[in-house]
Design a protein around this motif. Sequence first.
Motif, mmCIF file in Angstrom:
data_model
loop_
_atom_site.group_PDB
_atom_site.id
_atom_site.type_symbol
_atom_site.label_atom_id
_atom_site.label_comp_id
_atom_site.label_asym_id
_atom_site.label_seq_id
_atom_site.Cartn_x
_atom_site.Cartn_y
_atom_site.Cartn_z
ATOM 1 N N SER A 169 0.807 -1.236 0.000
ATOM 2 C CA SER A 169 0.000 0.000 0.000
ATOM 3 C C SER A 169 0.833 1.276 0.000
ATOM 4 O O SER A 169 0.388 2.285 0.527
ATOM 5 N N TYR A 197 -0.960 1.341 -7.324
ATOM 6 C CA TYR A 197 -1.624 0.921 -6.086
ATOM 7 C C TYR A 197 -3.144 1.079 -6.237
ATOM 8 O O TYR A 197 -3.906 0.139 -6.042
ATOM 9 N N ASN A 227 -7.250 8.390 4.844
ATOM 10 C CA ASN A 227 -5.957 8.180 5.533
ATOM 11 C C ASN A 227 -6.170 7.683 6.957
ATOM 12 O O ASN A 227 -6.745 8.402 7.775
ATOM 13 N N THR A 286 6.738 5.606 5.791
ATOM 14 C CA THR A 286 6.525 6.637 4.766
ATOM 15 C C THR A 286 5.361 7.553 5.133
ATOM 16 O O THR A 286 5.150 8.561 4.476
ATOM 17 N N HIS A 287 4.586 7.180 6.156
ATOM 18 C CA HIS A 287 3.359 7.926 6.453
ATOM 19 C C HIS A 287 3.636 9.131 7.340
ATOM 20 O O HIS A 287 4.479 9.097 8.224
ATOM 21 N N LEU A 288 2.841 10.150 7.090
ATOM 22 C CA LEU A 288 3.121 11.451 7.702
ATOM 23 C C LEU A 288 3.122 11.423 9.237
ATOM 24 O O LEU A 288 4.094 11.852 9.871
ATOM 25 N N ILE A 302 5.936 9.555 10.934
ATOM 26 C CA ILE A 302 7.204 10.256 10.677
ATOM 27 C C ILE A 302 7.322 11.475 11.590
ATOM 28 O O ILE A 302 8.378 11.737 12.180
ATOM 29 N N THR A 359 10.271 16.231 6.276
ATOM 30 C CA THR A 359 10.286 16.918 4.984
ATOM 31 C C THR A 359 8.850 17.034 4.477
ATOM 32 O O THR A 359 8.134 16.030 4.399
ATOM 33 N N ILE A 360 8.456 18.250 4.186
ATOM 34 C CA ILE A 360 7.106 18.475 3.634
ATOM 35 C C ILE A 360 7.218 18.332 2.119
ATOM 36 O O ILE A 360 7.956 19.085 1.463
ATOM 37 N N TYR A 361 6.475 17.348 1.580
ATOM 38 C CA TYR A 361 6.584 17.064 0.146
ATOM 39 C C TYR A 361 5.720 18.019 -0.676
ATOM 40 O O TYR A 361 4.599 17.702 -1.043
ATOM 41 N N CYS A 382 -0.517 19.285 0.607
ATOM 42 C CA CYS A 382 -1.604 18.351 0.262
ATOM 43 C C CYS A 382 -2.595 18.203 1.403
ATOM 44 O O CYS A 382 -2.233 18.291 2.583
ATOM 45 N N ARG A 436 -5.569 15.786 3.206
ATOM 46 C CA ARG A 436 -6.071 14.424 3.356
ATOM 47 C C ARG A 436 -7.170 14.383 4.420
ATOM 48 O O ARG A 436 -7.235 15.240 5.295
ATOM 49 N N VAL A 486 -0.902 19.016 5.237
ATOM 50 C CA VAL A 486 0.310 18.492 5.884
ATOM 51 C C VAL A 486 0.735 19.450 7.002
ATOM 52 O O VAL A 486 1.054 19.027 8.122
ATOM 53 N N ARG A 508 6.022 14.649 -3.941
ATOM 54 C CA ARG A 508 6.268 13.205 -4.026
ATOM 55 C C ARG A 508 5.472 12.643 -5.204
ATOM 56 O O ARG A 508 4.247 12.831 -5.256
ATOM 57 N N ASP A 532 1.351 11.557 -5.578
ATOM 58 C CA ASP A 532 0.474 12.151 -4.563
ATOM 59 C C ASP A 532 -0.662 12.938 -5.217
ATOM 60 O O ASP A 532 -0.428 13.762 -6.100
ATOM 61 N N LEU A 565 -7.658 14.686 -1.018
ATOM 62 C CA LEU A 565 -8.544 13.521 -0.981
ATOM 63 C C LEU A 565 -9.432 13.647 0.251
ATOM 64 O O LEU A 565 -8.959 13.500 1.383
#
Length: 326
Positions: free
Chosen positions: A76, A140, A169, A187-189, A192, A205-207, A218, A220, A258, A281, A284, A288
């Motif tokens: 995922s 995915y 999410n 990998t999830h915000l 992290i 790091t803010i993507y 972004c 979510r 984010v 990223r 992305d 959503l």
Amino acid sequence: MKVLVTGGAGYIGSHACKALSKTGHTPITFDNLSTGWRDAVQFGPFFEGDLTDKSSIERAFAEHRPDAVLHFAALSRVDEAMAKPELYWRNNVLGSLNLFEAAVQHDCLDLVFSSTCATFGDQDNVILDENTPQHPINAYGASKQAVERMLQDFEATHGLRNVIFRYFNVAGADPDAEVGEFHRPETHLIPIVLDTVAGERDQVTIYGTDYPTPDGTCVRDYVHVSDLVDAHLLGLQWLKDGKGSRAFNLGTGSGFSVREVIHSANRVTNREVPTAIGDRRPGDAIKLVSGSKRAEDELKWTPQKSTMPQMIEDAWRWHQVADYRK
Ligand code: UFG
């Protein structure tokens, strides 16, 4: 009821196993431990197996004779799906095909499938409900959409009744901190951010800060894992009540950027997380956000714990005590 839980050693699956055992059911975890944890299997029997190996899932059905299936097992990660789509088609699609064939063969005809908002792709400024057309933008999302389609055929031809949940999410952890979210690599915000609070990382790091959203990052829709699991129990009951196959989106209808998530984590943990700005990223979506009215109206699902501070607080508590993170 005996419930086969594929991916029961993973983040959401392990919470589902706990909820099943608390409500008098027996969860049988089927997991290959590729991303799950043996220590997360605490609430019922464990069968180590891989869905891409048809003989192992057939053995699990023969040995345990489950009455229903919760199908969580999948890869995922959007970044991984962008780099290695073949893994997603093999694991998620072939694995599901093997599972569905074995379920039909063993006359186990009630199944709940974990799908994703990633099946919708990137639809700017749209609240995503069950009538929104699905246009996935990565392998995915495409693999999950393919399984949704496969289920239609298995129901029509073989009577495999199914509830499809499209998660937004998922966040938070078991309020008793017995299980929680832990991926390697992470990998999830939210995890992290919490790793950073705990000093295990230097910064978050803010993507991307140039998205067309109010603060440029972004957006979510985050849902507490306990609320998500409640929906699964309602989904099983729905099937046992003979209400037929149905797809539901599971989110809260509220979007968080984010930056808003990081801000909330700062407040809950009473620390200031160092951040850096990075590139977007690949894969992305901008925003959503779910329309979950169908789940509320038909399933009578009411999220109880899905506020951002509560999700971060529960994740943070687990982060500090979890054995299998160490
Ligand atoms: N993000 C960062 N920095 C990080 C990690 C994440 O800025 O270090 C951002 C992402 O770019 C994204 C947001 O935080 O905008 C959330 O990212 P996550 O990785 O936590 O979650 P995703 O939205 O990428 O993934 C979730 C599910 C996937 C699902 C996807 C659908 O975890 O399984 O939604 O897009 F496919």
